[in-house]
Design an enzyme around this catalytic site. Sequence first.
Site, PDB file in Angstrom:
ATOM      1  N   ARG A 216      50.587  41.282  30.624  1.00 49.91           N
ATOM      2  CA  ARG A 216      49.434  40.371  30.693  1.00 49.91           C
ATOM      3  C   ARG A 216      49.927  38.943  30.919  1.00 49.91           C
ATOM      4  NH1 ARG A 216      47.139  43.997  26.867  1.00 49.91           N
ATOM      5  NH2 ARG A 216      48.104  42.951  25.100  1.00 49.91           N
ATOM      6  N   PHE A 232      41.717  50.826  35.874  1.00 47.18           N
ATOM      7  CA  PHE A 232      41.904  51.381  34.533  1.00 47.18           C
ATOM      8  C   PHE A 232      41.943  50.212  33.543  1.00 47.18           C
ATOM      9  CE2 PHE A 232      43.823  54.160  37.646  1.00 47.18           C
ATOM     10  CZ  PHE A 232      43.341  55.423  37.334  1.00 47.18           C
ATOM     11  N   ASP A 254      36.730  50.899  35.376  1.00 42.25           N
ATOM     12  CA  ASP A 254      37.050  51.879  34.338  1.00 42.25           C
ATOM     13  C   ASP A 254      35.946  52.924  34.341  1.00 42.25           C
ATOM     14  OD1 ASP A 254      39.182  51.732  31.808  1.00 42.25           O
ATOM     15  OD2 ASP A 254      37.446  53.013  31.426  1.00 42.25           O
ATOM     16  N   ASN A 281      35.250  56.571  38.679  1.00 38.90           N
ATOM     17  CA  ASN A 281      36.586  57.143  38.770  1.00 38.90           C
ATOM     18  C   ASN A 281      37.452  56.233  39.644  1.00 38.90           C
ATOM     19  OD1 ASN A 281      38.891  58.554  39.412  1.00 38.90           O
ATOM     20  ND2 ASN A 281      37.820  60.516  39.658  1.00 38.90           N
ATOM     21  N   ALA A 282      38.508  55.708  39.056  1.00 36.15           N
ATOM     22  CA  ALA A 282      39.314  54.700  39.762  1.00 36.15           C
ATOM     23  C   ALA A 282      39.846  55.231  41.101  1.00 36.15           C
ATOM     24  CB  ALA A 282      40.464  54.241  38.878  1.00 36.15           C
ATOM     25  N   ASP A 302      46.847  50.564  35.701  1.00 40.04           N
ATOM     26  CA  ASP A 302      47.364  50.900  34.359  1.00 40.04           C
ATOM     27  C   ASP A 302      46.666  52.143  33.816  1.00 40.04           C
ATOM     28  OD1 ASP A 302      48.611  50.761  31.887  1.00 40.04           O
ATOM     29  OD2 ASP A 302      47.218  49.282  31.078  1.00 40.04           O
ATOM     30  N   CYS A 342      52.759  54.899  31.135  1.00 40.81           N
ATOM     31  CA  CYS A 342      53.097  55.003  29.709  1.00 40.81           C
ATOM     32  C   CYS A 342      53.449  56.447  29.358  1.00 40.81           C
ATOM     33  CB  CYS A 342      51.937  54.501  28.851  1.00 40.81           C
ATOM     34  SG  CYS A 342      50.387  55.319  29.178  1.00 40.81           S
TER      35      CYS A 342
END
Length: 399
Positions: A216, A232, A254, A281-282, A302, A342
């Site tokens: 960020r 996202f 999102d 839906n991205a 992300d 992640c």
Amino acid sequence: MNGLAGATVIQLTARATTLARKGQLWFYADDATPGLDAARQPGLVRLRDPDGRDLGLALCSPRSRLALRRCGPWPGDGVPAPGEFLRARLGAAIASRAAFAARDGGVRLIHGEADEIPGLVVDRYVDCLVVQVGTAPLEAMRAELVEALEALCSPRMILARNDIGVRKLEGLDATVRLLSGHRVEELTIVEDGLRHPVRPFDGHKTGFYLDQAPARGYVRAHARGRSMLDAFAYQGGFALAALAGGARDALAIDESEPALLRARDTATANGLAGLETLAGNAFQVLRDLRRAERRFELAVVDPPAFAKSRRELEGGLRGYRDLDRLALRLLAPGGLLVTCSCSHHVTLEKFEEVLRQAAADLPFRIFLRARLGAGPDHPVSLTAPESEYLKVLVVERAG
Ligand code: SAH
């Protein structure tokens, strides 16, 4: 057993000892010789090599496949009482964050294995603590954990966000439970002067994506004058950072409308103009944006972990590749893409390879600008690469 000096001793096999000396932290029941018979209850044990030399402490989970998790050295040759162990480890971890943990902010106080309390997460949001207890031996020490945290932090609330899948492997239930203090549904943390709402009981993770603070910061520092895309977005952490850094506008996408509503409210609360949100839906939205010939000078992707297990790795990598490719094609010349994973099972090498594949054959050059990860409150143990789960790559489309 626990609490008695000279109590449970577990001996590792020669093979496991070699791995332990290289830094491996996790061992299975059959890495112990003659087995785990000495440890009938979940708790602290002393580890030794086949020659009787000390390998420090471990948390033993006799009924789990992953039975032994090492938790660092301890003086003497016995095991400490749980309260004594927790006070020492928690105290050291909290002291190590003192230099950067702002009182009005959010910070991860305990990051599991890297802080030598494997399976434990403690996040502090101002004066509230949210814990995740991932293993049976730690669950058995819950009373001592609460007592130690109260003594060290005097929190307004300690909440257990134990709604995490890994507990099933330990024979534990997945529940959300107030452990001490008063119920705090929502509070505000300040990060870089920006106010963000945190919902400990029902927010994602423990309430906020603390791990993305460095990214960020990067986005904020590179946002001036740019048109920004936050895919996202959850409650718009990146979009808000970009707007605070002078982005011309930001589009947050999102699938969760409530999360986007929070993003809009947060923008208003911080006096930030220029936020647009889009629920959907991205993958589909990114395709639609391309068809509409929209371009962005700064894009963040992300997504949630696509590869939660080794079995999901191939499909997960495909997901990252598709997303990266979609996002790269939305970049204006000179535009930056910040792409994140992640997934524990996706290494930095694999994630970079996927991005390289996504960039192949595009009619413009792409430069690698930065490799980021979680901040110092999510320490990475050098000899335990598993503790590095968040990978963030920044690339730039040639101008
Ligand atoms: N960038 C956020 C965290 C994102 S977490 C931050 O820094 O705070 C991942 C988000 O992706 C969640 O909010 C989830 O609702 C959303 N999500 C998951 N699958 C999605 C999909 N297919 N399309 C759009 N959003 C999705």
